[in-house]
Design a protein around this motif. Structure first.
Motif, PDB file in Angstrom:
ATOM      1  N   GLN A   5       0.867  -1.178   0.000  1.00 16.67           N
ATOM      2  CA  GLN A   5       0.000   0.000   0.000  1.00 16.67           C
ATOM      3  C   GLN A   5       0.904   1.230   0.000  1.00 16.67           C
ATOM      4  O   GLN A   5       1.961   1.227   0.639  1.00 16.67           O
ATOM      5  N   SER A   7       1.376   5.067   1.139  1.00 13.20           N
ATOM      6  CA  SER A   7       0.831   6.090   2.047  1.00 13.20           C
ATOM      7  C   SER A   7       1.511   7.409   1.750  1.00 13.20           C
ATOM      8  O   SER A   7       2.725   7.448   1.556  1.00 13.20           O
ATOM      9  N   ILE A   8       0.728   8.453   1.730  1.00 13.76           N
ATOM     10  CA  ILE A   8       1.245   9.761   1.314  1.00 13.76           C
ATOM     11  C   ILE A   8       0.887  10.809   2.362  1.00 13.76           C
ATOM     12  O   ILE A   8      -0.254  10.859   2.831  1.00 13.76           O
ATOM     13  N   ILE A  44      -3.377  11.796   5.820  1.00 16.68           N
ATOM     14  CA  ILE A  44      -2.592  10.700   5.249  1.00 16.68           C
ATOM     15  C   ILE A  44      -3.480  10.011   4.211  1.00 16.68           C
ATOM     16  O   ILE A  44      -4.589   9.575   4.526  1.00 16.68           O
ATOM     17  N   ARG A  46      -3.984   6.959   1.850  1.00 18.51           N
ATOM     18  CA  ARG A  46      -3.512   5.573   1.685  1.00 18.51           C
ATOM     19  C   ARG A  46      -4.187   4.993   0.455  1.00 18.51           C
ATOM     20  O   ARG A  46      -5.410   5.132   0.305  1.00 18.51           O
ATOM     21  N   ASN A  67       5.426   6.467   1.693  1.00 19.51           N
ATOM     22  CA  ASN A  67       6.108   5.212   2.027  1.00 19.51           C
ATOM     23  C   ASN A  67       5.231   4.013   1.666  1.00 19.51           C
ATOM     24  O   ASN A  67       4.056   4.165   1.371  1.00 19.51           O
ATOM     25  N   THR A  69       3.729   0.346   2.767  1.00 15.10           N
ATOM     26  CA  THR A  69       3.450  -0.495   3.929  1.00 15.10           C
ATOM     27  C   THR A  69       2.727  -1.744   3.442  1.00 15.10           C
ATOM     28  O   THR A  69       2.033  -1.696   2.420  1.00 15.10           O
ATOM     29  N   TYR A  99      -5.919   0.341  11.092  1.00 15.59           N
ATOM     30  CA  TYR A  99      -6.859   1.031  10.220  1.00 15.59           C
ATOM     31  C   TYR A  99      -7.376   0.062   9.173  1.00 15.59           C
ATOM     32  O   TYR A  99      -6.789  -1.011   8.972  1.00 15.59           O
TER      33      TYR A  99
ATOM     34  N   ASP B  49      12.968  12.208   4.449  1.00  9.55           N
ATOM     35  CA  ASP B  49      12.510  11.044   3.688  1.00  9.55           C
ATOM     36  C   ASP B  49      11.973   9.934   4.581  1.00  9.55           C
ATOM     37  O   ASP B  49      11.332   9.013   4.116  1.00  9.55           O
ATOM     38  N   PHE B  51       9.545   9.109   6.262  1.00  7.75           N
ATOM     39  CA  PHE B  51       8.135   9.349   6.569  1.00  7.75           C
ATOM     40  C   PHE B  51       7.464   8.053   6.995  1.00  7.75           C
ATOM     41  O   PHE B  51       7.642   7.006   6.385  1.00  7.75           O
ATOM     42  N   THR B  52       6.697   8.124   8.071  1.00  6.22           N
ATOM     43  CA  THR B  52       5.912   6.964   8.476  1.00  6.22           C
ATOM     44  C   THR B  52       4.445   7.320   8.306  1.00  6.22           C
ATOM     45  O   THR B  52       4.058   8.474   8.483  1.00  6.22           O
ATOM     46  N   ASP B  53       3.632   6.339   7.953  1.00  2.33           N
ATOM     47  CA  ASP B  53       2.206   6.642   7.806  1.00  2.33           C
ATOM     48  C   ASP B  53       1.460   6.349   9.100  1.00  2.33           C
ATOM     49  O   ASP B  53       0.245   6.344   9.127  1.00  2.33           O
ATOM     50  N   LEU B  58       3.284  10.296  14.092  1.00  2.00           N
ATOM     51  CA  LEU B  58       3.363  11.692  13.632  1.00  2.00           C
ATOM     52  C   LEU B  58       2.842  12.642  14.708  1.00  2.00           C
ATOM     53  O   LEU B  58       3.385  13.722  14.908  1.00  2.00           O
TER      54      LEU B  58
END
Lengths: 141, 103
Positions: A5, A7-8, A44, A46, A67, A69, A99, B49, B51-53, B58
């Protein structure tokens, strides 16, 4: 058994979501499922996309924090109560859902899940004989 | 140096704290403005860079940075995480402070 997936990180800024979606569209990356979790400061996004690695590369190149996941794609019948009974199996095994989001294709409901314990979640899927989709199957629905 | 609520603040104090967090990039902007007759500070900082979701990560990152800034500056700034590369790139000496206060 797991799906990639993307994630942004989405700044809470006018037009940001459109900008990212347009970027993916231009490179012919298809969005299969998407969800946005938002707070007052940021969101976020996803997504399950047709080529997660390519999307990741593209977004990074364009200065978008992203990233990859791994999530699970579980299939159930699209009928009342199946959602509840499926999630109950995870709860009984002591697994928390971090989630989830879902969508349906024809008669099938597909739950995209992220749990706090991937190995135990996979064990529940195997033991309970739950339907699941591989990345290829999901992309070719 | 800028004076906010009677406290002298040097941008280097803020930079020193921000640079301790590997989740953050190198670019940041301090915005000082008047909101409801109070001087308030907003710090926009780019993510690195890494970044964790994970939403809770966060959130706790934001809290932890804000707490350290408060301990250092004696005022509580508002912290806003922004995407990498989203703050204006400065040529030469970076302009890190935008003072929008109405005097």
């Amino acid at each position: 058994m797991t799906i990639n997936q993307i994630s942004i990180f989405l700044e809470n800024k006018y037009g940001k979501l459109s900008e990212i979606l347009a970027l993916l569209g231009k490179e012919n990356i298809r969005i299969i499922a998407a969800t946005v979790a938002d707070t007052s400061e940021f969101g976020i996004l996803r997504m399950i996309v047709s080529d997660a690695q390519e999307a990741y590369r593209l977004l990074n190149e364009n200065n978008v924090n992203a990233n990859l996941t791994d999530v699970l794609a579980i299939t159930t019948e699209s009928s009342a109560g199946t959602f509840a009974s499926t999630l109950a199996l995870f709860t009984q095994a002591g697994i928390s859902i971090e989630y989830m989001y879902c969508f349906s294709v024809r008669e099938k409901a597909i739950l995209i899940l992220r749990t706090n314990n991937r190995e135990s979640a996979l064990e529940v899927i195997r033991r309970q004989n739950l339907g699941y989709l591989s990345e290829n199957e999901l992309l070719n629905l | 140096m800028l004076i906010l609520k009677g406290v002298n603040i040097f941008p280097t104090q803020i930079e020193k704290i921000l640079m301790q967090f590997h989740e953050l990039g190198n670019n940041y902007l301090i915005i000082v403005e008047t909101i409801n007759n109070n001087d308030e500070m907003l710090i926009e900082v780019e993510l690195s860079d890494l970044f964790t979701d994970d939403y809770s990560v966060l959130q706790s990152l934001t809290k932890s940075i804000t707490r350290q800034l408060k301990d250092e500056l004696l005022i509580t700034p508002r912290l806003k995480l922004v995407s990498k590369g989203s703050l204006p790139v400065q040529e030469g000496k970076a302009v890190r402070v935008k003072d929008l206060r109405k005097f």
